[in-house]
Motif scaffolding. Structure first.
Motif, PDB file in Angstrom:
ATOM      1  N   PHE A 122      15.695   0.914  50.069  1.00  0.00           N
ATOM      2  CA  PHE A 122      15.291   1.766  49.604  1.00  0.00           C
ATOM      3  C   PHE A 122      15.755   2.684  50.431  1.00  0.00           C
ATOM      4  CE2 PHE A 122      11.554   4.681  49.575  1.00  0.00           C
ATOM      5  CZ  PHE A 122      11.726   5.067  47.509  1.00  0.00           C
ATOM      6  N   ARG A 123      15.457   2.214  51.714  1.00  0.00           N
ATOM      7  CA  ARG A 123      15.868   3.418  52.683  1.00  0.00           C
ATOM      8  C   ARG A 123      17.199   3.760  53.033  1.00  0.00           C
ATOM      9  NH1 ARG A 123      12.662   7.497  51.010  1.00  0.00           N
ATOM     10  NH2 ARG A 123      10.253   7.884  51.412  1.00  0.00           N
ATOM     11  N   VAL A 124      17.571   1.734  53.824  1.00  0.00           N
ATOM     12  CA  VAL A 124      18.634   1.894  54.595  1.00  0.00           C
ATOM     13  C   VAL A 124      20.230   1.795  53.418  1.00  0.00           C
ATOM     14  CG1 VAL A 124      20.555  -0.046  55.287  1.00  0.00           C
ATOM     15  CG2 VAL A 124      18.287   0.769  55.794  1.00  0.00           C
ATOM     16  N   LEU A 125      19.644   1.050  52.409  1.00  0.00           N
ATOM     17  CA  LEU A 125      20.627   0.703  51.294  1.00  0.00           C
ATOM     18  C   LEU A 125      20.993   2.152  50.284  1.00  0.00           C
ATOM     19  CD1 LEU A 125      21.172  -2.708  50.192  1.00  0.00           C
ATOM     20  CD2 LEU A 125      22.868  -0.944  51.791  1.00  0.00           C
ATOM     21  N   ASP A 126      19.383   2.663  50.299  1.00  0.00           N
ATOM     22  CA  ASP A 126      19.299   3.912  48.806  1.00  0.00           C
ATOM     23  C   ASP A 126      19.536   3.292  47.488  1.00  0.00           C
ATOM     24  OD1 ASP A 126      18.440   6.269  48.144  1.00  0.00           O
ATOM     25  OD2 ASP A 126      20.488   6.935  48.295  1.00  0.00           O
ATOM     26  N   ILE A 127      19.055   2.151  47.565  1.00  0.00           N
ATOM     27  CA  ILE A 127      18.633   1.258  45.999  1.00  0.00           C
ATOM     28  C   ILE A 127      17.170   0.761  45.857  1.00  0.00           C
ATOM     29  CG2 ILE A 127      19.239  -0.933  45.151  1.00  0.00           C
ATOM     30  CD1 ILE A 127      22.243  -0.381  46.510  1.00  0.00           C
ATOM     31  N   ALA A 128      16.636   1.141  44.247  1.00  0.00           N
ATOM     32  CA  ALA A 128      15.750   0.745  43.699  1.00  0.00           C
ATOM     33  C   ALA A 128      15.973  -0.584  43.237  1.00  0.00           C
ATOM     34  CB  ALA A 128      15.013   1.631  42.807  1.00  0.00           C
ATOM     35  N   ASP A 129      15.596  -1.970  44.346  1.00  0.00           N
ATOM     36  CA  ASP A 129      15.201  -3.324  44.527  1.00  0.00           C
ATOM     37  C   ASP A 129      14.564  -3.785  43.408  1.00  0.00           C
ATOM     38  OD1 ASP A 129      17.244  -5.500  43.884  1.00  0.00           O
ATOM     39  OD2 ASP A 129      17.123  -6.066  45.751  1.00  0.00           O
ATOM     40  N   LEU A 130      15.024  -4.356  42.378  1.00  0.00           N
ATOM     41  CA  LEU A 130      13.330  -5.186  41.555  1.00  0.00           C
ATOM     42  C   LEU A 130      13.692  -6.549  41.281  1.00  0.00           C
ATOM     43  CD1 LEU A 130      12.394  -2.560  38.461  1.00  0.00           C
ATOM     44  CD2 LEU A 130      11.227  -3.015  40.326  1.00  0.00           C
ATOM     45  N   THR A 131      14.516  -6.614  42.202  1.00  0.00           N
ATOM     46  CA  THR A 131      14.974  -7.970  42.455  1.00  0.00           C
ATOM     47  C   THR A 131      13.479  -8.553  43.212  1.00  0.00           C
ATOM     48  OG1 THR A 131      17.363  -7.961  42.700  1.00  0.00           O
ATOM     49  CG2 THR A 131      15.818 -10.075  43.864  1.00  0.00           C
ATOM     50  N   VAL A 132      13.194  -8.400  44.069  1.00  0.00           N
ATOM     51  CA  VAL A 132      11.940  -8.639  45.074  1.00  0.00           C
ATOM     52  C   VAL A 132      10.976  -9.133  44.164  1.00  0.00           C
ATOM     53  CG1 VAL A 132      12.710  -7.335  47.041  1.00  0.00           C
ATOM     54  CG2 VAL A 132      10.857  -6.156  45.078  1.00  0.00           C
ATOM     55  N   GLU A 133      10.490  -8.860  43.009  1.00  0.00           N
ATOM     56  CA  GLU A 133       9.317  -8.896  41.980  1.00  0.00           C
ATOM     57  C   GLU A 133       9.962 -11.128  42.108  1.00  0.00           C
ATOM     58  OE1 GLU A 133       7.049  -7.500  39.664  1.00  0.00           O
ATOM     59  OE2 GLU A 133       7.370  -5.687  41.004  1.00  0.00           O
ATOM     60  N   GLY A 134      10.559 -11.147  41.872  1.00  0.00           N
ATOM     61  CA  GLY A 134      11.402 -12.959  41.745  1.00  0.00           C
ATOM     62  C   GLY A 134      11.389 -13.277  43.008  1.00  0.00           C
ATOM     63  N   SER A 135      12.658 -12.464  43.646  1.00  0.00           N
ATOM     64  CA  SER A 135      12.338 -13.270  45.226  1.00  0.00           C
ATOM     65  C   SER A 135      11.268 -13.784  45.779  1.00  0.00           C
ATOM     66  CB  SER A 135      12.986 -12.352  46.104  1.00  0.00           C
ATOM     67  OG  SER A 135      13.239 -11.492  46.011  1.00  0.00           O
ATOM     68  N   PHE A 136       9.775 -12.735  45.676  1.00  0.00           N
ATOM     69  CA  PHE A 136       8.966 -13.061  46.083  1.00  0.00           C
ATOM     70  C   PHE A 136       8.586 -14.947  45.770  1.00  0.00           C
ATOM     71  CE2 PHE A 136       4.064 -12.628  47.434  1.00  0.00           C
ATOM     72  CZ  PHE A 136       3.891 -12.916  48.316  1.00  0.00           C
ATOM     73  N   PRO A 137       7.679 -14.489  44.332  1.00  0.00           N
ATOM     74  CA  PRO A 137       7.558 -16.016  44.223  1.00  0.00           C
ATOM     75  C   PRO A 137       8.552 -17.536  44.487  1.00  0.00           C
ATOM     76  CG  PRO A 137       8.202 -14.632  42.183  1.00  0.00           C
ATOM     77  CD  PRO A 137       8.108 -13.795  43.456  1.00  0.00           C
ATOM     78  N   LEU A 138       9.545 -16.516  43.830  1.00  0.00           N
ATOM     79  CA  LEU A 138      11.117 -17.501  44.547  1.00  0.00           C
ATOM     80  C   LEU A 138      10.625 -18.461  46.026  1.00  0.00           C
ATOM     81  CD1 LEU A 138      13.745 -19.019  44.053  1.00  0.00           C
ATOM     82  CD2 LEU A 138      14.936 -17.028  44.685  1.00  0.00           C
ATOM     83  N   GLY A 139      10.582 -17.604  47.066  1.00  0.00           N
ATOM     84  CA  GLY A 139      10.044 -17.800  47.940  1.00  0.00           C
ATOM     85  C   GLY A 139       8.828 -19.004  48.529  1.00  0.00           C
ATOM     86  N   ALA A 140       7.468 -18.722  47.311  1.00  0.00           N
ATOM     87  CA  ALA A 140       6.744 -19.040  48.057  1.00  0.00           C
ATOM     88  C   ALA A 140       6.521 -20.459  46.678  1.00  0.00           C
ATOM     89  CB  ALA A 140       5.273 -18.618  46.345  1.00  0.00           C
ATOM     90  N   ALA A 141       7.364 -20.525  45.478  1.00  0.00           N
ATOM     91  CA  ALA A 141       7.684 -21.394  45.366  1.00  0.00           C
ATOM     92  C   ALA A 141       8.791 -22.685  45.949  1.00  0.00           C
ATOM     93  CB  ALA A 141       8.511 -21.619  43.771  1.00  0.00           C
ATOM     94  N   THR A 142       9.644 -21.949  45.941  1.00  0.00           N
ATOM     95  CA  THR A 142      10.983 -23.094  47.109  1.00  0.00           C
ATOM     96  C   THR A 142      10.322 -23.492  48.492  1.00  0.00           C
ATOM     97  OG1 THR A 142      12.363 -21.786  46.526  1.00  0.00           O
ATOM     98  CG2 THR A 142      12.512 -23.350  48.169  1.00  0.00           C
ATOM     99  N   ALA A 143       9.303 -23.017  48.952  1.00  0.00           N
ATOM    100  CA  ALA A 143       8.114 -23.549  49.774  1.00  0.00           C
ATOM    101  C   ALA A 143       7.350 -24.647  49.689  1.00  0.00           C
ATOM    102  CB  ALA A 143       7.889 -22.426  51.401  1.00  0.00           C
ATOM    103  N   ALA A 144       7.152 -24.230  48.811  1.00  0.00           N
ATOM    104  CA  ALA A 144       5.858 -25.041  48.117  1.00  0.00           C
ATOM    105  C   ALA A 144       6.357 -25.887  47.870  1.00  0.00           C
ATOM    106  CB  ALA A 144       4.680 -24.454  46.880  1.00  0.00           C
ATOM    107  N   ALA A 145       7.562 -26.455  47.017  1.00  0.00           N
ATOM    108  CA  ALA A 145       8.227 -26.959  46.198  1.00  0.00           C
ATOM    109  C   ALA A 145       8.351 -28.782  47.119  1.00  0.00           C
ATOM    110  CB  ALA A 145       8.645 -27.068  45.514  1.00  0.00           C
ATOM    111  N   CYS A 146       9.013 -27.635  48.690  1.00  0.00           N
ATOM    112  CA  CYS A 146       9.639 -28.725  49.727  1.00  0.00           C
ATOM    113  C   CYS A 146       8.095 -29.465  50.427  1.00  0.00           C
ATOM    114  CB  CYS A 146      10.315 -27.833  50.681  1.00  0.00           C
ATOM    115  SG  CYS A 146      11.620 -27.255  49.915  1.00  0.00           S
ATOM    116  N   LEU A 147       7.556 -28.818  50.967  1.00  0.00           N
ATOM    117  CA  LEU A 147       5.998 -29.158  51.781  1.00  0.00           C
ATOM    118  C   LEU A 147       5.358 -30.248  50.670  1.00  0.00           C
ATOM    119  CD1 LEU A 147       4.300 -25.808  52.194  1.00  0.00           C
ATOM    120  CD2 LEU A 147       5.548 -27.251  54.359  1.00  0.00           C
ATOM    121  N   VAL A 148       5.781 -29.982  49.422  1.00  0.00           N
ATOM    122  CA  VAL A 148       4.696 -30.766  48.325  1.00  0.00           C
ATOM    123  C   VAL A 148       5.723 -31.975  48.429  1.00  0.00           C
ATOM    124  CG1 VAL A 148       4.276 -31.991  46.225  1.00  0.00           C
ATOM    125  CG2 VAL A 148       3.061 -29.328  46.680  1.00  0.00           C
TER     126      VAL A 148
END
Length: 293
Positions: A25-51
């Motif tokens: 948002f500030r450094v690249l000056d880009i409104a990136d909505l990928t975060v709404e998918g990459s946040f649960p992606l990180g959660a899903a990946t970590a959870a699947a690996c832990l299980v």
């Protein structure tokens, strides 16, 4: 004290998301909505690996790597296929919803019976809330120092210059496509790492836990900038972290005052809109004050 420690702990875990949002948002000056998918992606990946029996550290590394891939996809759509950055982020976000379902195998994955980074490395006699605080603080400090050092390098400076003046940096022979992709890669890696930590702290990963994360990240960035300033890049990083904690404190206070949890998203949106509009109101106030004098 019962409210302070969990509030600071959650603020630290979510501050990684805020730093990721700050980079785009500030450094690249880009409104990136990928975060709404990459946040649960990180959660899903970590959870699947832990299980699956992985230890927490490799699980979080895998989550960060998955976030990197999400950022790279958005970067390629944006730079190589010339899709507008906002639309590229939306497309990746939508695609990641199905990816997250495939990773977990279902919409929700419980971690209550699994050793997480907070339980496996817990010091004897220490509560989980205190352990979340300690690990969150260590992770955030290492991340902030790493970002500060990285953006002081030639590559990091090129990424910052791409957001400030892409025409100038291209004239100096820098491939801005590469710098944009690198910025999105780093941003979404931090967002996914935040998702992995939040999932372990909450005891579950859910496919819908990313809804509204961009607003939460923006709220942390804006509140931090308004309260703590933007004098230098180091100051900006500190402001974003403190802004995330301040945002969590505000949420905890309004919940204690009786606000229904269903209204939190609306409250956050209003809070961000108010913070973003503050410079305009301040400018008008200064003009009126000068006119009277």
């Amino acid at each position: 004290m019962d409210l302070i420690i969990p509030t600071i702990s959650q603020g630290l875990l979510w501050s990684l998301l805020a730093i990721g949002v700050y980079i785009t948002f500030r450094v690249l000056d880009i409104a990136d909505l990928t975060v709404e998918g990459s946040f649960p992606l990180g959660a899903a990946t970590a959870a699947a690996c832990l299980v699956a029996g992985w230890s927490p550290i490799p699980s979080m590394i895998a989550a960060a790597f998955a976030g990197m891939l999400g950022g790279v996809v958005t970067g390629i759509l944006c730079t190589k296929l010339k899709i507008p950055a906002l639309l590229a982020g939306i497309l990746t976000m939508i695609a990641l919803y199905s990816v997250n379902l495939h990773i977990m195998g279902k919409a929700n994955l419980s971690l209550l019976q699994v050793d997480t980074v907070f339980s496996l490395y817990a010091i004897s006699g220490m509560s989980q809330a205190n352990m979340i605080l300690i690990i969150g603080l260590i992770t955030v400090v290492l991340t902030a120092v790493g970002c500060y050092l990285f953006f002081g390098t030639e590559i990091g400076a090129a990424i910052r210059a791409t957001g400030c003046n892409p025409h100038m940096i291209r004239a100096n022979g820098v491939n801005t496509d590469i710098t944009i992709i690198l910025g999105l890669l780093l941003s979404n890696a931090l967002v996914a790492l935040s998702g992995a930590l939040v999932a372990q702290a909450n005891g579950f990963a859910d496919v819908g836990m990313g809804v509204g994360t961009i607003v939460i990240g923006l709220a942390s960035v804006i509140i931090g900038e308004v309260l703590f300033g933007t004098r230098s890049f180091k100051n900006c990083l500190i402001s974003v972290i403190l802004g995330s904690i301040a945002y969590r404190a505000v949420i905890a206070i309004v919940l204690q005052m009786g606000m229904p949890p269903n209204d939190l998203k609306l409250f956050t949106a209003i809070l961000v809109a108010a913070a973003l509009s503050m410079p305009l109101f301040q400018s008008k106030f200064n003009k009126r004050k000068a006119a009277k004098n």
